[in-house]
Design a protein around this motif. Structure first.
Motif, PDB file in Angstrom:
ATOM      1  N   GLY A   3       4.392  13.221  13.203  1.00  0.00           N
ATOM      2  CA  GLY A   3       3.095  13.257  13.764  1.00  0.00           C
ATOM      3  C   GLY A   3       2.204  12.093  13.257  1.00  0.00           C
ATOM      4  N   GLY A   4       0.931  12.149  13.023  1.00  0.00           N
ATOM      5  CA  GLY A   4       0.178  11.003  12.586  1.00  0.00           C
ATOM      6  C   GLY A   4       1.060  10.026  11.536  1.00  0.00           C
ATOM      7  N   GLY A   5       1.838  10.624  10.677  1.00  0.00           N
ATOM      8  CA  GLY A   5       2.731   9.728  10.053  1.00  0.00           C
ATOM      9  C   GLY A   5       3.644   8.748  10.744  1.00  0.00           C
ATOM     10  N   LEU A  13       0.907  -1.172   0.048  1.00  0.00           N
ATOM     11  CA  LEU A  13      -0.024  -0.246   0.058  1.00  0.00           C
ATOM     12  C   LEU A  13       0.922   1.293  -0.073  1.00  0.00           C
ATOM     13  CD1 LEU A  13      -2.862  -0.966   2.759  1.00  0.00           C
ATOM     14  CD2 LEU A  13      -3.024  -0.751   0.097  1.00  0.00           C
ATOM     15  N   GLN A  14       0.663   2.057  -0.963  1.00  0.00           N
ATOM     16  CA  GLN A  14       1.412   3.518  -1.065  1.00  0.00           C
ATOM     17  C   GLN A  14       0.724   4.571  -0.766  1.00  0.00           C
ATOM     18  OE1 GLN A  14       3.287   4.871  -5.014  1.00  0.00           O
ATOM     19  NE2 GLN A  14       4.924   4.632  -3.963  1.00  0.00           N
ATOM     20  N   LEU A  15       1.025   5.461   0.199  1.00  0.00           N
ATOM     21  CA  LEU A  15       0.361   6.770   0.276  1.00  0.00           C
ATOM     22  C   LEU A  15       0.761   7.632  -0.794  1.00  0.00           C
ATOM     23  CD1 LEU A  15       0.918   7.406   3.881  1.00  0.00           C
ATOM     24  CD2 LEU A  15      -0.711   5.809   3.046  1.00  0.00           C
ATOM     25  N   ASN A  16       0.055   8.188  -1.660  1.00  0.00           N
ATOM     26  CA  ASN A  16       0.301   8.789  -3.016  1.00  0.00           C
ATOM     27  C   ASN A  16      -0.204  10.071  -3.088  1.00  0.00           C
ATOM     28  OD1 ASN A  16       1.451   8.475  -5.572  1.00  0.00           O
ATOM     29  ND2 ASN A  16      -0.972   8.239  -6.547  1.00  0.00           N
ATOM     30  N   ARG A  17       0.255  11.080  -1.948  1.00  0.00           N
ATOM     31  CA  ARG A  17       0.227  12.420  -2.041  1.00  0.00           C
ATOM     32  C   ARG A  17       1.394  13.275  -1.873  1.00  0.00           C
ATOM     33  NH1 ARG A  17      -3.605  14.862   1.679  1.00  0.00           N
ATOM     34  NH2 ARG A  17      -4.262  16.460   0.130  1.00  0.00           N
ATOM     35  N   PRO A  18       2.429  12.753  -2.890  1.00  0.00           N
ATOM     36  CA  PRO A  18       3.971  13.355  -2.664  1.00  0.00           C
ATOM     37  C   PRO A  18       3.594  14.832  -2.574  1.00  0.00           C
ATOM     38  CG  PRO A  18       3.422  12.416  -4.861  1.00  0.00           C
ATOM     39  CD  PRO A  18       2.283  12.011  -4.054  1.00  0.00           C
ATOM     40  N   ALA A  19       2.990  15.578  -3.365  1.00  0.00           N
ATOM     41  CA  ALA A  19       2.906  17.132  -3.228  1.00  0.00           C
ATOM     42  C   ALA A  19       2.498  17.593  -2.008  1.00  0.00           C
ATOM     43  CB  ALA A  19       1.816  17.522  -4.376  1.00  0.00           C
ATOM     44  N   TYR A  20       1.987  16.743  -1.018  1.00  0.00           N
ATOM     45  CA  TYR A  20       1.566  17.096   0.255  1.00  0.00           C
ATOM     46  C   TYR A  20       2.293  16.374   1.455  1.00  0.00           C
ATOM     47  CZ  TYR A  20      -2.377  19.194  -2.238  1.00  0.00           C
ATOM     48  OH  TYR A  20      -3.146  19.834  -3.227  1.00  0.00           O
ATOM     49  N   ALA A  21       3.568  16.054   1.053  1.00  0.00           N
ATOM     50  CA  ALA A  21       4.544  15.080   1.957  1.00  0.00           C
ATOM     51  C   ALA A  21       3.777  13.787   2.331  1.00  0.00           C
ATOM     52  CB  ALA A  21       4.799  15.829   2.947  1.00  0.00           C
ATOM     53  N   ASN A  22       2.624  13.248   1.354  1.00  0.00           N
ATOM     54  CA  ASN A  22       1.843  12.082   1.671  1.00  0.00           C
ATOM     55  C   ASN A  22       0.974  12.266   3.176  1.00  0.00           C
ATOM     56  OD1 ASN A  22       2.831  10.677  -0.420  1.00  0.00           O
ATOM     57  ND2 ASN A  22       4.620  10.266   0.469  1.00  0.00           N
ATOM     58  N   ALA A  23       0.609  13.584   3.426  1.00  0.00           N
ATOM     59  CA  ALA A  23      -0.006  13.849   4.641  1.00  0.00           C
ATOM     60  C   ALA A  23      -1.474  13.180   4.091  1.00  0.00           C
ATOM     61  CB  ALA A  23      -0.180  15.410   4.806  1.00  0.00           C
ATOM     62  N   PHE A  79       7.558   9.668   4.209  1.00  0.00           N
ATOM     63  CA  PHE A  79       6.998   8.689   4.376  1.00  0.00           C
ATOM     64  C   PHE A  79       5.247   9.071   4.594  1.00  0.00           C
ATOM     65  CE2 PHE A  79       4.793   5.878   7.567  1.00  0.00           C
ATOM     66  CZ  PHE A  79       4.483   4.829   6.637  1.00  0.00           C
ATOM     67  N   CYS A  80       5.251   9.877   5.483  1.00  0.00           N
ATOM     68  CA  CYS A  80       3.782  10.568   5.727  1.00  0.00           C
ATOM     69  C   CYS A  80       4.179  11.710   7.011  1.00  0.00           C
ATOM     70  CB  CYS A  80       2.840   9.619   6.461  1.00  0.00           C
ATOM     71  SG  CYS A  80       1.197  10.099   6.790  1.00  0.00           S
ATOM     72  N   ALA A  81       3.642  12.919   6.556  1.00  0.00           N
ATOM     73  CA  ALA A  81       3.741  13.873   7.313  1.00  0.00           C
ATOM     74  C   ALA A  81       2.453  14.297   8.273  1.00  0.00           C
ATOM     75  CB  ALA A  81       3.716  15.328   6.310  1.00  0.00           C
ATOM     76  N   GLY A  82       1.537  13.254   8.417  1.00  0.00           N
ATOM     77  CA  GLY A  82       0.480  13.160   9.258  1.00  0.00           C
ATOM     78  C   GLY A  82      -0.710  13.779   8.812  1.00  0.00           C
ATOM     79  N   ALA A  83      -1.606  14.217   9.503  1.00  0.00           N
ATOM     80  CA  ALA A  83      -2.800  14.734   9.287  1.00  0.00           C
ATOM     81  C   ALA A  83      -2.773  16.216   8.543  1.00  0.00           C
ATOM     82  CB  ALA A  83      -3.814  15.112  10.440  1.00  0.00           C
ATOM     83  N   ASP A  84      -3.511  16.233   7.490  1.00  0.00           N
ATOM     84  CA  ASP A  84      -3.490  17.335   6.448  1.00  0.00           C
ATOM     85  C   ASP A  84      -4.031  18.606   7.281  1.00  0.00           C
ATOM     86  OD1 ASP A  84      -4.941  19.445   4.824  1.00  0.00           O
ATOM     87  OD2 ASP A  84      -4.592  17.763   3.097  1.00  0.00           O
ATOM     88  N   ARG A  85      -3.247  19.860   7.483  1.00  0.00           N
ATOM     89  CA  ARG A  85      -3.333  20.805   8.336  1.00  0.00           C
ATOM     90  C   ARG A  85      -4.730  21.303   8.056  1.00  0.00           C
ATOM     91  NH1 ARG A  85       1.316  22.567  10.738  1.00  0.00           N
ATOM     92  NH2 ARG A  85       2.680  20.788  11.343  1.00  0.00           N
ATOM     93  N   HIS A  86      -5.152  21.495   6.868  1.00  0.00           N
ATOM     94  CA  HIS A  86      -6.491  22.200   6.410  1.00  0.00           C
ATOM     95  C   HIS A  86      -7.787  21.543   7.174  1.00  0.00           C
ATOM     96  CE1 HIS A  86      -4.596  24.736   3.522  1.00  0.00           C
ATOM     97  NE2 HIS A  86      -3.915  23.348   2.953  1.00  0.00           N
ATOM     98  N   GLU A  87      -7.586  20.265   7.258  1.00  0.00           N
ATOM     99  CA  GLU A  87      -8.644  19.525   7.888  1.00  0.00           C
ATOM    100  C   GLU A  87      -8.781  19.626   9.425  1.00  0.00           C
ATOM    101  OE1 GLU A  87      -9.850  15.997   4.833  1.00  0.00           O
ATOM    102  OE2 GLU A  87      -9.132  15.621   6.773  1.00  0.00           O
ATOM    103  N   LEU A  88      -7.599  20.065   9.979  1.00  0.00           N
ATOM    104  CA  LEU A  88      -7.371  20.020  11.572  1.00  0.00           C
ATOM    105  C   LEU A  88      -8.147  21.400  11.989  1.00  0.00           C
ATOM    106  CD1 LEU A  88      -3.627  19.134  12.399  1.00  0.00           C
ATOM    107  CD2 LEU A  88      -5.590  17.831  12.879  1.00  0.00           C
ATOM    108  N   LYS A  89      -8.330  22.334  11.271  1.00  0.00           N
ATOM    109  CA  LYS A  89      -8.776  23.621  11.514  1.00  0.00           C
ATOM    110  C   LYS A  89     -10.091  23.503  11.956  1.00  0.00           C
ATOM    111  CE  LYS A  89      -5.551  26.312   8.730  1.00  0.00           C
ATOM    112  NZ  LYS A  89      -5.377  27.030   7.617  1.00  0.00           N
TER     113      LYS A  89
END
Length: 243
Positions: free
Chosen positions: A112-114, A21-31, A66-76
């Motif tokens: 973080g979540g990553g 399984l590959q997290l595929n959001r490289p533009a967002y550091a795979n958040a 690998f994964c930068a954790g949760a998307d900051r936009h959703e955290l707000k």
């Protein structure tokens, strides 16, 4: 399957029983956002119904993270109930309970979540450029997707406090010396596949039972306290911004 999550079976030629399984959001550091977490949860449920899969690799696209954790936009926008029903906690707990050996193949930053995602795996293998941290307290939150429960078991309570309370970051060599990862080096991808293949060659029932015995939860109330703490912090932070 979402385009943000790629499922490959087999993971590579000659590894017929290993899924990747590959997290595929490289533009967002795979958040991860909600869509990616829901896709990951669906993939885990699917894997339970595929007896030919005997091991799982999880990795991130690109070389940055690998994964930068949760998307900051959703955290707000998160409120009290979001903390109680935190989707990442549900998904990572499902990953930890998967009746298969799981390996996190960590190509870069696990933040973080990553890092909590990697902690939910049975083993972690990383590149020499990997970095590990739980920076949630700097965001007025706590690690609430299993980090509080799983990190001390791996590195000890004192070192877990260094990372969480004193915001210590680990490089790949430190993470290996602490026991957070099992191997670090330029050969991390081949090593991750080798580890998964070694486990996949074992008797599936014996391995499943051994994993369940090793993962017996000694602190059943800790998950609930983790949820309530994050719920309070989400609500407090939301009120700060919106009042």
């Amino acid at each position: 399957m979402s385009a943000d999550l790629l499922l490959t079976l087999p993971a590579a030629a000659g590894y017929e029983h290993i899924c990747m399984l590959q997290l595929n959001r490289p533009a967002y550091a795979n958040a991860y956002n909600t869509a990616l977490l829901e896709a990951l949860l669906a993939a885990l449920r699917q894997l339970k119904e595929r007896p030919e899969v005997r091991a799982l690799l999880i990795c991130g696209a690109g070389e940055r993270a690998f994964c930068a954790g949760a998307d900051r936009h959703e955290l707000k926008e998160r409120r009290f109930q979001d903390g109680i029903d935190l989707l990442s906690r549900t998904v990572f707990d499902q990953l930890a309970a998967l009746p298969l050996p799981t390996v996190a193949c960590i190509n870069g930053a696990a933040m973080g979540g990553g890092l909590e995602l990697a902690l939910a795996c049975d083993a972690r293998i990383c590149s020499p450029h990997a970095v590990f941290a739980l920076p949630e307290l700097s965001l007025d939150l706590t690690p609430a997707a299993g980090g509080m429960r799983r990190l001390p078991a791996l590195v000890g309570l004192g070192r877990a406090k260094e990372m969480i309370l004193f915001q210590r970051r680990l490089d790949a060599l430190e993470a290996c010396n602490w026991g957070l990862v099992a191997h670090q080096g330029a050969d991390y991808q081949s090593q991750a596949l080798a580890w998964a293949a070694r486990a996949a060659a074992l008797d599936p029932l014996a391995l499943r039972l051994a994993k369940q015995l090793l993962d017996v939860d000694a602190v059943p109330m800790q998950r609930e306290f983790e949820a309530f703490t994050q719920a309070l912090l989400y609500e407090r932070n939301f009120q700060r911004v919106n009042t």
